[in-house]
Design a protein around this motif. Structure first.
Motif, PDB file in Angstrom:
ATOM      1  N   GLY A  67       0.804  -1.150  -0.069  1.00 32.99           N
ATOM      2  CA  GLY A  67      -0.067  -0.080   0.085  1.00 32.99           C
ATOM      3  C   GLY A  67       0.844   1.224   0.070  1.00 32.99           C
ATOM      4  N   HIS A  68       0.575   2.390  -0.810  1.00 33.24           N
ATOM      5  CA  HIS A  68       1.344   3.370  -1.010  1.00 33.24           C
ATOM      6  C   HIS A  68       0.392   4.890  -1.405  1.00 33.24           C
ATOM      7  CE1 HIS A  68       1.526   1.707  -4.747  1.00 33.24           C
ATOM      8  NE2 HIS A  68       1.955   2.863  -5.509  1.00 33.24           N
ATOM      9  N   HIS A  69       1.060   5.749  -1.642  1.00 35.08           N
ATOM     10  CA  HIS A  69       0.396   7.159  -1.961  1.00 35.08           C
ATOM     11  C   HIS A  69       1.247   7.749  -2.270  1.00 35.08           C
ATOM     12  CE1 HIS A  69       0.091   8.458   2.176  1.00 35.08           C
ATOM     13  NE2 HIS A  69       0.168   9.594   1.715  1.00 35.08           N
ATOM     14  N   HIS A  70       1.274   8.804  -3.372  1.00 31.29           N
ATOM     15  CA  HIS A  70       2.265   9.660  -3.849  1.00 31.29           C
ATOM     16  C   HIS A  70       1.841  11.050  -3.426  1.00 31.29           C
ATOM     17  CE1 HIS A  70       1.927   6.406  -7.011  1.00 31.29           C
ATOM     18  NE2 HIS A  70       3.219   6.346  -6.394  1.00 31.29           N
ATOM     19  N   ARG A  71       2.779  11.916  -3.219  1.00 33.09           N
ATOM     20  CA  ARG A  71       2.719  13.471  -3.269  1.00 33.09           C
ATOM     21  C   ARG A  71       3.421  14.072  -4.054  1.00 33.09           C
ATOM     22  NH1 ARG A  71      -0.390  16.834  -0.190  1.00 33.09           N
ATOM     23  NH2 ARG A  71       0.378  18.985   0.173  1.00 33.09           N
ATOM     24  N   ALA A  72       3.117  15.451  -4.950  1.00 31.93           N
ATOM     25  CA  ALA A  72       4.375  16.028  -5.782  1.00 31.93           C
ATOM     26  C   ALA A  72       4.498  17.111  -4.854  1.00 31.93           C
ATOM     27  CB  ALA A  72       3.415  16.443  -6.986  1.00 31.93           C
ATOM     28  N   HIS A  73       5.757  17.611  -4.873  1.00 34.37           N
ATOM     29  CA  HIS A  73       6.377  18.872  -4.409  1.00 34.37           C
ATOM     30  C   HIS A  73       6.803  19.590  -5.551  1.00 34.37           C
ATOM     31  CE1 HIS A  73       5.568  17.039  -0.541  1.00 34.37           C
ATOM     32  NE2 HIS A  73       6.319  15.814  -0.870  1.00 34.37           N
TER      33      HIS A  73
END
Length: 253
Positions: A67-73
């Motif tokens: 399980g994972h999720h992404h976030r953009a910076h």
């Protein structure tokens, strides 16, 4: 649905996604392991093992079923390459971050670009990519997530303010543990000292701030370094390039 995704191209073996600053995905899993690369910008990949920060000089690996999720910076060009089960067996069974060699970057961009390759050529490129990653040592860009409640209490302080310089003994008094106990927990549970973990956290935060366009001096102070030279030394030791060079690699075209 992802929040802030601007455009996507998806095909069976991968995909390319443009993200706005601060865009994120919901938690999810894949039935195939995949590589995540930021051609521009910086991604953070959050899994049960901790948080991986993926600038343009690194590649993240997420095995099947994690399980994972992404976030953009910053404005981020995210590329994904799925691996077959036979190739996935050649890389770690846990989430990891690898240095991206020049060849690995070019192969990642080729596999996720607009040019179409036949099945045989695609398979060859996948093998080259995996061989490049097998030659690359795992990078210390995955910040492990504390599980012990006392460590979590310490971590919360630094998550909220990475520049906090409170000594471990004082943090221990607040969390109900001695400095010796916390030091042992950091080594036993996270595999590093408190000061190593804090430096990793600060460099993670620095990657985010640099992606948002802040200059080196401001980032150094925001992340707890008294002067930019100390920050540049620590950043370069972990990332492999200076903050200035890193900003050039991650700046939108």
């Amino acid at each position: 649905m992802p929040i802030g995704r601007q455009a996507s191209r998806i095909w069976p073996s991968g995909g390319a996604h443009l993200w706005s600053p601060g865009a994120s995905s919901e938690a999810h899993t894949h039935d195939r392991g995949h590589l995540v690369y930021a051609a521009r910008g910086v991604l953070s990949v959050h899994s049960e093992r901790g948080t991986s920060v993926v600038p343009a000089t690194r590649v993240a690996w997420i095995p099947a079923g994690f399980g994972h999720h992404h976030r953009a910076h910053g404005h981020t060009d995210m590329r994904i390459v799925f691996l077959t089960a036979s190739l996935a067996r050649l890389v770690p069974a846990h989430p990891a971050v690898f240095a991206a060699s020049g060849l690995a970057r070019e192969v990642l961009l080729a596999l996720t670009g607009t040019r179409e390759y036949d099945r045989a050529a695609t398979a060859r490129l996948h093998r080259v990519l995996v061989e490049e990653l097998r030659e690359a040592p795992e990078q210390p860009l995955q910040l492990p997530e504390p599980r012990d409640d006392r460590l979590r209490a310490v971590a919360r302080v630094l998550y909220e303010n990475p520049a906090d310089t409170t000594p471990l003994a004082e943090l221990g008094r607040r969390s109900g543990a001695s400095a010796r106990t916390l030091s042992r927990l950091f080594r036993d549970e996270l595999g590093m000292t408190f000061y190593e973990w804090r430096t990793q956290l600060r460099v993670h935060h620095a990657l985010v701030l640099l992606a948002e366009g802040h200059d080196t001096t401001r980032v150094a102070h925001a992340c707890g370094w008294a002067n930019p030279s100390g920050f540049i030394t620590a950043f370069t030791a972990i990332i492999g390039t200076t903050p200035g060079r890193h900003r050039q690699l991650t700046r939108p075209v």
